[in-house]
Write a protein that holds these residues in place. Structure first.
Motif, PDB file in Angstrom:
ATOM      1  N   TRP A   1     -10.384   2.181   0.932  1.00 31.43           N
ATOM      2  CA  TRP A   1      -9.225   2.737   0.194  1.00 31.43           C
ATOM      3  C   TRP A   1      -9.562   2.815  -1.296  1.00 31.43           C
TER       4      TRP A   1
ATOM      5  N   ILE B   1      -1.132   1.164   4.772  1.00 28.25           N
ATOM      6  CA  ILE B   1      -1.984   2.084   4.004  1.00 28.25           C
ATOM      7  C   ILE B   1      -2.595   3.179   4.884  1.00 28.25           C
ATOM      8  N   HIS B   2      -2.499   3.010   6.205  1.00 26.88           N
ATOM      9  CA  HIS B   2      -3.039   4.035   7.110  1.00 26.88           C
ATOM     10  C   HIS B   2      -1.979   5.054   7.529  1.00 26.88           C
TER      11      HIS B   2
ATOM     12  N   ARG C   1      -3.615   7.508   1.877  1.00 25.32           N
ATOM     13  CA  ARG C   1      -4.741   7.397   0.932  1.00 25.32           C
ATOM     14  C   ARG C   1      -5.090   8.774   0.348  1.00 25.32           C
TER      15      ARG C   1
ATOM     16  N   ALA D   1       0.702   1.085  -3.600  1.00 22.46           N
ATOM     17  CA  ALA D   1       0.176   2.191  -2.785  1.00 22.46           C
ATOM     18  C   ALA D   1       1.129   3.386  -2.790  1.00 22.46           C
TER      19      ALA D   1
END
Ligand code: AHR
Length: 530
Positions: A296, A487-488, A356, A520
């Motif tokens: 990331w 985060i995915h 991301r 994020a």
């Protein structure tokens, strides 16, 4: 833009502590304009590659998929929503093996040719469809119609490697000569378009350092001069875009400009822009949706490298083009990951971009905004079903990706005046982040409306930030945030709304404005000033 990175203790030196415990500070300086943000910075790119044109854009007039004259309706509707300003076509590498004459005249009589990408080993697994054998159903008239429906300007990439200068000028004649004047205008009319399209933006080859002819910068400069020396104008201001450097190939930029002006600096007048290409990640960079936190940070750090590329190429250009007549056109950019094996192999370089990649897009668009005086156009690669895609579509199923949401959130920057904004935030300490600042962003002003877009790359930490607008009072504030605890996070054809931006109603207007940027995240603040 100046960017100051402070350790938490250092920040106290410039920002007096309030009850809100700010560890970052943003100073917007409306009286220090950088330049007007060209709407074309928010441009797109469509190549005859994988599932971009066939299935992505073009479904055919007899398709059951909702379409407008063969063009996917959902795509048109979403492009209008984000005010898509310009679309580049037909490549990419495909452009330098494309004969535009194959794609005009009655569709049933158009030839079938081997596609540039047919040799890619990934496509060997695919059936012998339009991705390997180009049916030319989608040609010049269809692309011009697509642009018109979407409200975008066309940007054509001409073939320099395998066609002649004459073919280039005849393509311009086909697109732009007034109704009833030339045989080419007649041919265009037979395809349903008596009136010129017209096309102002013309790329002279693509990646001429590689698939576009394997030239050196000075060899290409000679070709560029020849191709652009005489082209019919019809009263239009034609904007020629030279094939520019690959990433940090500064030798290309220097040799191209030096050779271009060998017979006089007047040659600079023929160049609207030079086209930089930069993909972060790159083929074989791993999956877009399964990766470790290090990957990331690595990717976001790579994305931020765009700023150094813009600055360095600009400086070299300025040594020769001292008035900076020629601008930068970043006509291919994005994060590039592995093709997703769950998507059929004919969709070469197709995958689901995730959160991301949304941050990559935010970081990149903010860089372009901050360099509004240098970057005249940029084209995300690519629009649909490929690399940094805004959309994934397979037959009758369609989803927007988080990158679409970033373009939607950033659309209000188009045409605004980019102003200098000092972001003082700590540097990230994760090794893979290589000192990436905890906040980055850009700010534009239109009247008393301020648009501030900010990326927080830190997976764990929010950034409590004090925001000031020099000599002005903030009277109202709205926040739109794209984030997830995962985060995915990404959208799929089965789950198209998994990741969407949300309004953050916790924001309270004030001067200074205190706001906590979520971990994020990509955030847009809309501020009204007194
Ligand atoms: O976008 C895919 C390819 O990447 C393009 O065809 C080429 O210009 C670049 O190398």
């Amino acid at each position: 833009m100046l960017r100051r990175h402070f350790l938490l203790s250092g920040l106290a030196l410039v920002a007096p502590r309030t009850s809100f415990s700010a560890n970052a500070r943003i100073d917007i300086l409306p009286d220090e304009p950088i330049g007007v943000i060209s709407p074309h910075i928010y441009g797109h790119f469509t190549e005859h590659i994988g599932g971009v044109i066939y299935d992505g854009v073009w479904v055919g007039e007899s398709s059951k998929i909702p379409n407008v004259g063969g063009i996917r309706k959902a795509l048109i509707d979403h492009l209008k929503q984000i005010k898509a300003p310009v679309i580049r076509w037909p490549g990419g590498c495909f452009a330098d093996s494309y004969n535009w004459r194959d794609g005009v005249g009655p569709r049933s009589q158009r030839p079938r040719r081997t596609n540039f990408w047919a040799n890619d080993p990934y496509l060997w697994k695919a059936p012998d469809g339009p991705q390997k054998y180009e049916p030319n159903e989608f040609g010049t008239n269809e692309f011009a119609r697509f642009c018109k429906l979407a409200g975008a300007e066309p940007y054509f990439a001409a073939n320099l490697r395998s066609l002649e200068a004459f073919d280039f000028s005849e393509w311009v004649e086909y697109c732009n000569s007034p109704a009833g004047t030339t045989s080419m205008a007649g041919l265009r009319a037979q395809g349903g378009s008596p009136d010129p399209f017209p096309v102002r933006f013309w790329g002279v080859g693509n990646e001429s350092w590689g698939c576009g002819g394997n030239f050196t910068g000075d060899e290409y400069a000679v070709e560029f001069r020849r191709y652009t020396e005489w082209v019919p104008r019809y009263g239009l201001n034609l904007n020629f875009i030279a094939s520019g450097p690959n990433v940090a190939d500064y030798a290309w930029t220097r040799s191209f400009f030096e050779k271009l002006i060998e017979k006089g600096k007047g040659a600079l007048r023929h160049v609207f822009g030079t086209a930089l290409h930069y993909y972060c990640g790159g083929p074989a960079s791993g999956s877009s949706t399964q990766f470790a936190p290090d990957a990331w940070y690595r990717l976001l750090h790579d994305a931020a490298r765009m700023e150094e590329l813009v600055n360095n190429h600009w400086q070299i250009m300025g040594e020769i083009d001292t008035q900076h007549h020629v601008k930068l056109v970043v006509d291919e950019w994005g994060a590039w990951h592995d093709t997703d094996p769950s998507i059929a192999p004919s969709y070469l370089f197709g995958y689901y971009p995730g959160l991301r990649d949304a941050l990559v897009s935010g970081i990149t668009l903010d860089i372009f905004n901050r360099h509004a005086d240098k970057v005249a156009m940029a084209n995300d690669a690519q629009l649909i079903n490929n690399i940094n895609a805004l959309f994934v579509a397979v037959e009758d199923r369609f989803t927007v990706t988080p990158i679409f949401h970033v373009f939607d959130m950033y659309a209000p920057h188009q045409g605004g005046t980019s102003v200098r904004t000092v972001i003082s935030a700590p540097a990230l300490t994760q090794a893979a982040a290589h000192g990436l600042p905890a906040l980055s962003g850009s700010c534009s002003v239109q009247g008393s409306h301020v648009v501030l877009t900010i990326v927080n790359p830190d997976i764990q930490n929010a950034q409590e930030t004090e925001i000031n607008v020099r000599n002005r009072r903030i009277t109202s504030a709205r926040a739109t945030v794209l984030t997830s605890s995962d985060i995915h996070a990404h959208n799929t054809l089965d789950s198209p709304n998994a990741l969407e931006p949300k309004e953050d109603n916790s924001i309270k207007a004030g001067s200074p404005l205190n706001y906590s940027f979520a971990p994020a995240s990509v955030t847009r603040l809309d501020l009204m000033l007194a």
